[in-house]
Structure formats: structure tokens, C-alpha cells
Design a protein around this motif. Sequence first.
Motif, PDB file in Angstrom:
ATOM      1  N   TYR A 336       0.839  -1.453   0.036  1.00 16.97           N
ATOM      2  CA  TYR A 336      -0.085  -0.094   0.066  1.00 16.97           C
ATOM      3  C   TYR A 336       0.864   1.323   0.043  1.00 16.97           C
ATOM      4  N   GLU A 337       1.735   1.365   0.654  1.00 17.72           N
ATOM      5  CA  GLU A 337       2.787   2.379   0.997  1.00 17.72           C
ATOM      6  C   GLU A 337       3.332   2.763  -0.536  1.00 17.72           C
ATOM      7  N   ASP A 338       3.742   1.793  -1.326  1.00 16.58           N
ATOM      8  CA  ASP A 338       4.271   2.365  -2.667  1.00 16.58           C
ATOM      9  C   ASP A 338       3.181   3.162  -3.312  1.00 16.58           C
ATOM     10  N   TYR A 339       1.903   2.567  -3.456  1.00 20.55           N
ATOM     11  CA  TYR A 339       0.872   3.456  -4.026  1.00 20.55           C
ATOM     12  C   TYR A 339       0.743   4.944  -3.366  1.00 20.55           C
ATOM     13  N   PHE A 340       0.582   4.954  -2.036  1.00 21.43           N
ATOM     14  CA  PHE A 340       0.362   6.189  -1.270  1.00 21.43           C
ATOM     15  C   PHE A 340       1.769   7.175  -1.567  1.00 21.43           C
ATOM     16  N   GLU A 341       2.837   6.649  -1.308  1.00 18.19           N
ATOM     17  CA  GLU A 341       3.996   7.496  -1.178  1.00 18.19           C
ATOM     18  C   GLU A 341       4.222   8.025  -2.719  1.00 18.19           C
ATOM     19  N   ASN A 342       3.942   7.343  -3.729  1.00 18.69           N
ATOM     20  CA  ASN A 342       4.162   7.659  -5.130  1.00 18.69           C
ATOM     21  C   ASN A 342       3.071   8.555  -5.783  1.00 18.69           C
ATOM     22  N   GLY A 343       1.938   8.708  -5.012  1.00 16.74           N
ATOM     23  CA  GLY A 343       0.922   9.454  -5.575  1.00 16.74           C
ATOM     24  C   GLY A 343       0.025   8.549  -6.565  1.00 16.74           C
ATOM     25  N   TYR A 344      -0.174   7.461  -6.531  1.00 14.75           N
ATOM     26  CA  TYR A 344      -0.776   6.617  -7.513  1.00 14.75           C
ATOM     27  C   TYR A 344      -2.284   6.514  -7.290  1.00 14.75           C
ATOM     28  N   LEU A 345      -2.579   6.812  -6.094  1.00 15.62           N
ATOM     29  CA  LEU A 345      -4.137   6.925  -5.672  1.00 15.62           C
ATOM     30  C   LEU A 345      -4.874   8.137  -6.268  1.00 15.62           C
ATOM     31  N   VAL A 346      -6.187   7.480  -6.441  1.00 16.12           N
ATOM     32  CA  VAL A 346      -7.298   8.712  -6.624  1.00 16.12           C
ATOM     33  C   VAL A 346      -7.233   9.677  -5.570  1.00 16.12           C
ATOM     34  N   LYS A 347      -7.465  11.032  -5.517  1.00 23.29           N
ATOM     35  CA  LYS A 347      -7.533  11.997  -4.636  1.00 23.29           C
ATOM     36  C   LYS A 347      -8.742  12.194  -4.390  1.00 23.29           C
ATOM     37  N   VAL A 348      -9.451  12.817  -3.152  1.00 24.22           N
ATOM     38  CA  VAL A 348     -10.705  13.356  -2.948  1.00 24.22           C
ATOM     39  C   VAL A 348     -10.482  14.939  -2.522  1.00 24.22           C
ATOM     40  N   ASN A 349     -11.430  15.614  -2.862  1.00 24.16           N
ATOM     41  CA  ASN A 349     -11.480  16.883  -2.428  1.00 24.16           C
ATOM     42  C   ASN A 349     -12.131  17.238  -1.059  1.00 24.16           C
ATOM     43  N   ARG A 350     -12.774  16.350  -0.553  1.00 21.95           N
ATOM     44  CA  ARG A 350     -13.285  16.419   0.723  1.00 21.95           C
ATOM     45  C   ARG A 350     -13.492  14.985   1.536  1.00 21.95           C
ATOM     46  N   GLY A 351     -13.373  15.004   2.584  1.00 23.28           N
ATOM     47  CA  GLY A 351     -13.819  13.782   3.404  1.00 23.28           C
ATOM     48  C   GLY A 351     -12.500  12.524   3.343  1.00 23.28           C
ATOM     49  N   VAL A 352     -12.785  11.505   3.966  1.00 22.27           N
ATOM     50  CA  VAL A 352     -11.706  10.718   4.132  1.00 22.27           C
ATOM     51  C   VAL A 352     -11.229   9.980   2.937  1.00 22.27           C
ATOM     52  N   PRO A 353     -10.010   9.644   2.274  1.00 15.64           N
ATOM     53  CA  PRO A 353     -10.146   9.238   1.019  1.00 15.64           C
ATOM     54  C   PRO A 353     -10.168   7.600   0.860  1.00 15.64           C
ATOM     55  N   VAL A 354     -11.204   7.381   1.365  1.00 18.93           N
ATOM     56  CA  VAL A 354     -11.449   5.898   1.103  1.00 18.93           C
ATOM     57  C   VAL A 354     -12.744   5.859   0.402  1.00 18.93           C
ATOM     58  N   THR A 355     -12.733   5.281  -1.072  1.00 19.62           N
ATOM     59  CA  THR A 355     -13.592   5.267  -2.051  1.00 19.62           C
ATOM     60  C   THR A 355     -14.512   3.922  -2.080  1.00 19.62           C
ATOM     61  N   MET A 356     -14.046   2.970  -1.399  1.00 17.23           N
ATOM     62  CA  MET A 356     -14.814   1.728  -1.390  1.00 17.23           C
ATOM     63  C   MET A 356     -14.465   0.843  -0.303  1.00 17.23           C
ATOM     64  N   GLN A 357     -15.344   0.178   0.295  1.00 19.57           N
ATOM     65  CA  GLN A 357     -15.351  -0.637   1.531  1.00 19.57           C
ATOM     66  C   GLN A 357     -15.708  -2.083   1.226  1.00 19.57           C
ATOM     67  N   ILE A 358     -14.853  -2.885   0.629  1.00 17.25           N
ATOM     68  CA  ILE A 358     -15.111  -4.566   0.492  1.00 17.25           C
ATOM     69  C   ILE A 358     -13.769  -5.093   0.734  1.00 17.25           C
ATOM     70  N   GLN A 359     -13.851  -5.844   1.873  1.00 18.26           N
ATOM     71  CA  GLN A 359     -12.608  -6.607   2.284  1.00 18.26           C
ATOM     72  C   GLN A 359     -11.639  -5.738   3.054  1.00 18.26           C
TER      73      GLN A 359
END
Length: 688
Positions: A336-359
Motif C-alpha cells: 500500500y505504501e508504494d501506491y500512497f507515497e508515489n501518488g498513484y491513488l485517486v484523490k478526493v476533495n473532501r472527506g476521508v480518501p476511502v472510495t470503497m469498503q469491500i474486504q
Amino acid sequence: MIDIMDRSFSKAFNDELLLVQAWGDNAIRIRSFVDMKYVDRFNALLDEPISSEKVVINKNMDGIELINGKIKVVLDHRNRLTFYNNNDQVLLKEYIRLRAVKHDDGSEDVGTVDITKDFNSTLKLKSREYRSNLCGNFQVITRFESEPKEKIFGMGQYQQQFLDLKNTILELAQRNSQASIPFYISSMGYGFLWNNPGIGEVSFAKNITRWKMYSSDYIDYVVISGDEPKEILRNYANMTGKVPQMPDKLLGLWQSKLRYRTAKEVVDVVNEYKRRGIQLSTIAIDYFHWPKQGEYRFDEEYWPNPQTLISRLKNNYCVEPLISIWPTVQTDAKNYEDYFENGYLVKVNRGVPVTMQIQGNTMFIDMTNSEARNYVWSLIKKNYVDIGARYLWLDVAEPGYSVYDFDNYRYKKGSDLYCGNLYPIGYLTMVYEGLKDHQSVVTLVRGSWAGAQRYGALLWSGDIDSSFEAFRNQINTGLNVGLAGLPWWTTDIGGFHGGNPKDPEFRELLIRWFQYATFSPILRMHGDRLPHSKPLSNHGGGSMVTGAPNEIWSYGEKVEELLVKYVKIREVLKPYISKLMNEAHQFGDPVMRTLFYEYSNDPDAWDIEDTYLLGDALLIAPIEYYQETSRPVYLPKGDKWIDVWREKEYEGGEKIIIQANINQIPVFIKASQKEEFADLFAVIKEEF
């Protein structure tokens, strides 16, 4: 100020730069840039094609015209564009309602003119409108005059029953079971591509046609003129690309369910099909075969030696494994840190940056980011491709947000509102670029946009309901997908959500759906059947439930016996379907075709819904209602047609009532091509 070039002209006017350009044969591309900020972008289009015809540009007192083969556009002194065919008939005209300011000498002020010299309007509506959204971009609206009797077809996949889209409103966005592909063919004799991947809406109303973008800074569309729909769609395919060649080995039965949990379950199912003498094309290894999303590898607890499994499926059974992947990563994945630190994730303008909760807490990977795609592909290549897997299933590719708050998400390429429809294109591009040197790429995908076909997109109808109502919707939906430029399309036989194999009504639905799918591009079993089984464990992929069995023997002996007969029909149809796949590859023709696609000179063919042609020789009229055993069928003018079940011949131009018990789906063969289907008649005589 007007600037004239060899194949285009541009006009600067107040805050707008308008570019009018010949684009390939018989087509014109229109681009408008607010504040005159020109940016060269292709979006759905390939590199600029050169017209085989001489492009003519004429300028006079009333405006300027550009002629490219069978199409002409006139920009008049009202700053309005009108498109004509080569018979000087109006195809499409921009809509303006502005008041003219006339002087005593009869002259008008440029820029304050109305739709006619003699008509004053206080509506103050422009054809091309930019309204600041105070966030650096604009709400963009493009308006056209509406012809109330016009019929409109294409636009992709929308879950409604209409084939003709006139008088509908369509969201220009991707959702689970919705794929916006903004190209349509008009009964007026033109095709239209809206070449802006932003989120918006189109209204094909009786009084006005309106395209609306919520956050953009440009307008981009192409108008194509043609004598018949086939000419228009083939021209569109030349502009946006054609599908690869579909391998013949994929034209049989695809087997899937929610979900095979272990290698043993997969092999057991393949063995059962082999024992019954049925050659599968693929078997799906569905979601949560991984330990964590974003790791892109098999969970070795349940899939201990995936390379051996894949080799066994391919070499011992001649079955291709279809590997499901998601564009997601869990926050507790080991990388996960590879995605996060390199900016590979979709960003959000507001709220917590969790876009789906499955598993677990899950985030989407930014598929518009080439570096993110390269990283993901490195994992896919290492853990799937290098061990023999060659076909991928891109699930949740819209992407499938828990909440479709399009204004909340940001990509590297821009905001979701600005370019959101490019997300599945980036996902498909990653796979296409990674696999194209190995094979002809075919990728099952839940999401699409204009041009997706050139990346091997096999769109399917998403997580639809298991009901006759949903089934009825799919028939016209599939036809509109084809007319939007995607020749490959498929459904979950029986629908996805629900369906109990022991329920008599669902068994009938499955039969009717299987019959229809036999005469479609891809024959594919899938669905979340009831009741669910308990999880294998309380962690990883083992913690996920699985649906009830979904193989052809799961619905009782009588159903199995009938489905086996239709598998045999599919087998004898494979050479014909292979020919259609080649036509799709060479020309862009859809495999499933509306009647008017082949019979555009038959006015009645333009009114027929829920009946289609498989290629040019087979006419299919699915049974769409529970316990229905007959239906009306219209046979197009100009040919004679043979009922395959009774071998009775009918003259085209007739509407007949055809009987079809539970064993039959109404199918007619063009009489002039009867000999090509001798094997089909033989199977029907032998099996029925």
C-alpha cells in the motif's frame, strides 16, 4: 478575424476560438476554446486522417463554408454552424436565440444577431456557451435544433428499454452497468461523436438537443455524413480504431460464477464439462483470489501453485483462464505504501480518501497516471502473465465508487468532472500495451468510452438484475453498444443479482437468456446465484462468500439437456461468427446489428426494437416474457426469410406471429444464404 488554411478555418470571436476542420472522409471536426486557449488533444480520435476528397473552402458576405466530400458546414454571420449532406439537405444545425439589433439602414450588429434576420428573441441563448463555475473551468453547453421525427441510436450502455434514444436524457458518465460511449447515428443521415471525456449530460429532446459539461474549457465534436448507417459507422471506426481479431478459441462457452474459491473447484468444473463432451473457451477465476487488493497475485493458501493450474487448464483442457482484477488497493495491503507515497491513488476533495469498503478500507488506483499503470502492470506481468495467463477481466473499471460523487474525485489528468470517462480507457490501455506483443488482446471490462474498441474492450452489461425486465433491457442495450462503435458486447446469462437455480421462473429466464446469448458475440455464464455458501475462513479471500452453483447442470436435468443443445448450435455457428468477428476487425461492423443497419432503405426497419440481425444473414427475435410462447416478428423487405425450426419461407416486408415453445427462440435465415447454414439445420433436426 478568420484564418483560412488548406483543410480548415478558424475564427476568433470575443472570448472564443472556433476551429472548423475536415477530418478524414465526409466528416468535419468542430472545436471551440474558451478565452482562445488552444490545446491539441485527440481524446477518442486517432491521429488526424487526411481526406481522400479535395477540401473546398469558400468565403462570402454571409459567412464561410467548408466542403469535405459528402458533408458541408456553413458558419454564417450569426456565428452559427449548419451541416449539410451532398444533396444540400440540412443534417444538423446549431440552436441560437439571440436578439438582433437592427439599424435604420437595415444592418445588424455582429454578435447580437438571432436565428433569422426577421426574428427577434429575448431568450439570449447561444449555441456554444461557457459559464464560469468559479473553479477555474466552465459549465459548457452546446445546443442544436431538434428534428422531432429524428431517430437516434448508439451512445453506449444504459439500463433502459429504448432502442431509439430520441426524447431521452442520458448521463455522460460511467457507472456499474452504465457505459457512456458518446457516439450516435441519426436517421437523418449523419453520425455524431461528442469528443469530450468530461462528466455531463445530453438531452435529445423534441424541442432541442443539448450537450452539457459540468466542468470543462472546450467543445469538441465530429459530424460524419453518409448514405447509410454502415458507411457512417465504418467511417467512425476509421477515425477511432477497430477491434483486434477475436481468436476463434474464444467463440465457445465461457463459464463463470460468483466465485470459484480454490484451484480444485475450477478443475472439478472443467472436468465435468469435459465429461459431458463440452469444450469450454474460458473459465473465470473471479475476484478475491488474491490475499489483498492491490497486490495482484494469487492467495497461495487457496491457489497453492497457480502456474501449474494455468498450464493444466490450457494444455490438458484447452481452456483459457480468465483472471479478474480490480483497480483498487487495500490500506492493509503489503505494498500500500508504494501506491500512497508515489501518488498513484485517486484523490478526493473532501472527506476521508476511502472510495470503497469491500474486504477492508479500499482506495482506487489512478488509471490516468501512466506511472501508476506501469507499476500495476509490473505486478500483473510478474504474477499472472509470466505464469501463462493471457486474458484479464477488468472488473469495477468505471471505477465503481461506493458513491458516485463525481465532483469529489481528482486524477492526475484532471478532475473527475473534467476527464472522468477516460478512467476505463487508461485501464484498458495498460492491458493492451502489456499484451499486444503476445496475442490479439481481448479484455472483458465493466466500463468503456469512445475508442475503447481499439484496446480490445469486450464490454459486458455489469451487475444487472436477474429478471425478465432486465433481460428485455439488454437486447436493445447491446444493439446500441454496437452502434456506438463497440462490436464486442456480452451479458451475464440470467443476470447477475440473485436467481435461485431451483426457482421455476428463474430456470425459464436462464433458458431464454441462454438462447439469446447463443446468437450473440460471446456466450457467457455468470451470476451471483442464491443461496450463498459460507466462507472458507475468516481472513483474506477465504472470508468472502460464494454464490450457488451456476454451471449448466445446476438447474436440473431438463434445463441441462436443453442448454447442451444450444451449446451444439453455438459450435456449428462458430465459423459464421468468426467471419463476423473478422468484419468487426476489418471494418468496425457490429456483430449484433439493428435491422436498419443492413436494410436502411426499408422505413419499417427503423421502427423495429427487440429484434436484431446476427451479422447480415440471421434474424433473431428473443422471447422476452415469462411463459411467453409466441411473438410478432417483422422480416425486412428485399429478401426472403426461412424459419429455422419449420423451414418455412416468408417474403420480406411481412410482420408475422411466430410460435416458440420453451425449446425455441425465433430465428430466421436469409434464404439466399441458406446453404451456408446446412450444419445449423442438421443440428436442429437431430437435437430437436
